[in-house]
Design an enzyme around this catalytic site. Sequence first.
Site, PDB file in Angstrom:
ATOM      1  N   PRO A   1      15.687 -14.631  59.156  1.00 32.43           N
ATOM      2  CA  PRO A   1      15.625 -14.643  57.702  1.00 32.43           C
ATOM      3  C   PRO A   1      14.326 -14.075  57.144  1.00 32.43           C
ATOM      4  CG  PRO A   1      15.353 -16.850  58.584  1.00 32.43           C
ATOM      5  CD  PRO A   1      15.786 -15.973  59.722  1.00 32.43           C
ATOM      6  N   ASN A   2      14.507 -13.372  56.037  1.00 36.09           N
ATOM      7  CA  ASN A   2      13.413 -12.800  55.229  1.00 36.09           C
ATOM      8  C   ASN A   2      12.740 -11.582  55.868  1.00 36.09           C
ATOM      9  OD1 ASN A   2      13.545 -14.718  53.012  1.00 36.09           O
ATOM     10  ND2 ASN A   2      12.837 -16.229  54.501  1.00 36.09           N
TER      11      ASN A   2
ATOM     12  N   TYR B   1       2.092  -9.970  56.563  1.00 39.00           N
ATOM     13  CA  TYR B   1       3.075  -9.260  57.390  1.00 39.00           C
ATOM     14  C   TYR B   1       2.902  -7.738  57.396  1.00 39.00           C
ATOM     15  CZ  TYR B   1       5.304 -13.836  57.416  1.00 39.00           C
ATOM     16  OH  TYR B   1       5.563 -15.183  57.586  1.00 39.00           O
TER      17      TYR B   1
ATOM     18  N   ASN C   1      12.814 -12.165  66.883  1.00 40.81           N
ATOM     19  CA  ASN C   1      11.937 -12.756  65.880  1.00 40.81           C
ATOM     20  C   ASN C   1      12.864 -13.551  64.962  1.00 40.81           C
ATOM     21  OD1 ASN C   1      10.247 -13.528  63.848  1.00 40.81           O
ATOM     22  ND2 ASN C   1       9.411 -11.479  63.450  1.00 40.81           N
TER      23      ASN C   1
ATOM     24  N   ALA D   1      11.690 -18.104  60.235  1.00 40.67           N
ATOM     25  CA  ALA D   1      11.483 -19.546  60.069  1.00 40.67           C
ATOM     26  C   ALA D   1      12.410 -20.384  60.952  1.00 40.67           C
ATOM     27  CB  ALA D   1      11.666 -19.923  58.604  1.00 40.67           C
TER      28      ALA D   1
ATOM     29  N   GLU E   1      10.232 -13.714  72.824  1.00 39.41           N
ATOM     30  CA  GLU E   1      10.020 -14.120  71.434  1.00 39.41           C
ATOM     31  C   GLU E   1       8.883 -13.286  70.843  1.00 39.41           C
ATOM     32  OE1 GLU E   1       9.074 -18.258  71.205  1.00 39.41           O
ATOM     33  OE2 GLU E   1       8.733 -18.214  69.044  1.00 39.41           O
TER      34      GLU E   1
ATOM     35  N   HIS F   1       6.557 -12.509  67.085  1.00 41.39           N
ATOM     36  CA  HIS F   1       6.219 -12.780  65.684  1.00 41.39           C
ATOM     37  C   HIS F   1       5.158 -11.788  65.255  1.00 41.39           C
ATOM     38  CE1 HIS F   1       8.458 -16.490  65.742  1.00 41.39           C
ATOM     39  NE2 HIS F   1       7.915 -16.726  66.919  1.00 41.39           N
TER      40      HIS F   1
ATOM     41  N   ARG G   1      -1.690 -20.435  61.754  1.00 45.14           N
ATOM     42  CA  ARG G   1      -1.164 -20.685  60.410  1.00 45.14           C
ATOM     43  C   ARG G   1      -0.874 -22.185  60.218  1.00 45.14           C
ATOM     44  NH1 ARG G   1       3.358 -16.486  59.054  1.00 45.14           N
ATOM     45  NH2 ARG G   1       2.921 -17.325  56.961  1.00 45.14           N
TER      46      ARG G   1
HETATM   47  C1  DQA Z   1       7.364 -14.901  61.503  1.00 48.53           C
HETATM   48  C2  DQA Z   1       6.572 -16.219  61.433  1.00 48.53           C
HETATM   49  C3  DQA Z   1       7.438 -17.326  60.873  1.00 48.53           C
HETATM   50  O1  DQA Z   1       6.701 -18.548  60.795  1.00 48.53           O
HETATM   51  C4  DQA Z   1       7.908 -16.982  59.476  1.00 48.53           C
HETATM   52  O2  DQA Z   1       8.776 -17.981  58.982  1.00 48.53           O
HETATM   53  C5  DQA Z   1       8.554 -15.637  59.417  1.00 48.53           C
HETATM   54  C6  DQA Z   1       7.943 -14.537  60.152  1.00 48.53           C
HETATM   55  C7  DQA Z   1       6.472 -13.733  61.949  1.00 48.53           C
HETATM   56  O3  DQA Z   1       7.031 -12.717  62.361  1.00 48.53           O
HETATM   57  O4  DQA Z   1       5.240 -13.824  61.867  1.00 48.53           O
HETATM   58  O5  DQA Z   1       9.523 -15.424  58.702  1.00 48.53           O
HETATM   59  O6  DQA Z   1       8.400 -15.051  62.448  1.00 48.53           O
END
Ligand code: DQA
Length: 144
Positions: free
Chosen positions: A10-11, A23, A74, A77, A99, A101, A108
């Site tokens: 998501p996002n 980001y 990735n 959240a 994994e 990120h 964080r």
């Molecule tokens: C993320 C880190 C997560 O905590 C966050 O919710 C994201 C992006 C990252 O790529 O740094 O959506 O996965």
Amino acid sequence: MKTVFVLNGPNLNMLGKREPSIYGDQTLDDIAADCVKAGKDLGLTIDFRQSNHEGHLVDWIQEAGEAAAGVVINAGAYTHTSIAIHDAIRGVAPLPVVEVHLSNIHAREPFRHVSRIAPHAVGMICGFGPLGYTLALQALAARL
Ligand code: DQA
């Protein structure tokens, strides 16, 4: 050629606009192009996907169990909350999962320090921005 699924949660479709101080300014399309290029160099076919929906990610992990040699994920959240994704990764074992990120989740908020994916991943790469995807593909290729 072996196929690797690169799954995004998501996002991540908002990259480029979303909190650029955290980001960066590259879009998810830019990252997809980086992955395809890295895949070519590594002899991998990249199947790059994104969804805001937890169940889609579960479906794709199950599909990877049948159709892919490995997964880079990735989960955004959902990394921190999703027992369904945790179970899906366990369910396709021993399929290797890496994994990734963009941000350093350990530097964080405390709620980001927990990953429900990490216990069943080959490893985790975080904090290197989009480069992390290429590093994850290199790590996976070395494993395959
Ligand atoms: C993320 C880190 C997560 O905590 C966050 O919710 C994201 C992006 C990252 O790529 O740094 O959506 O996965």
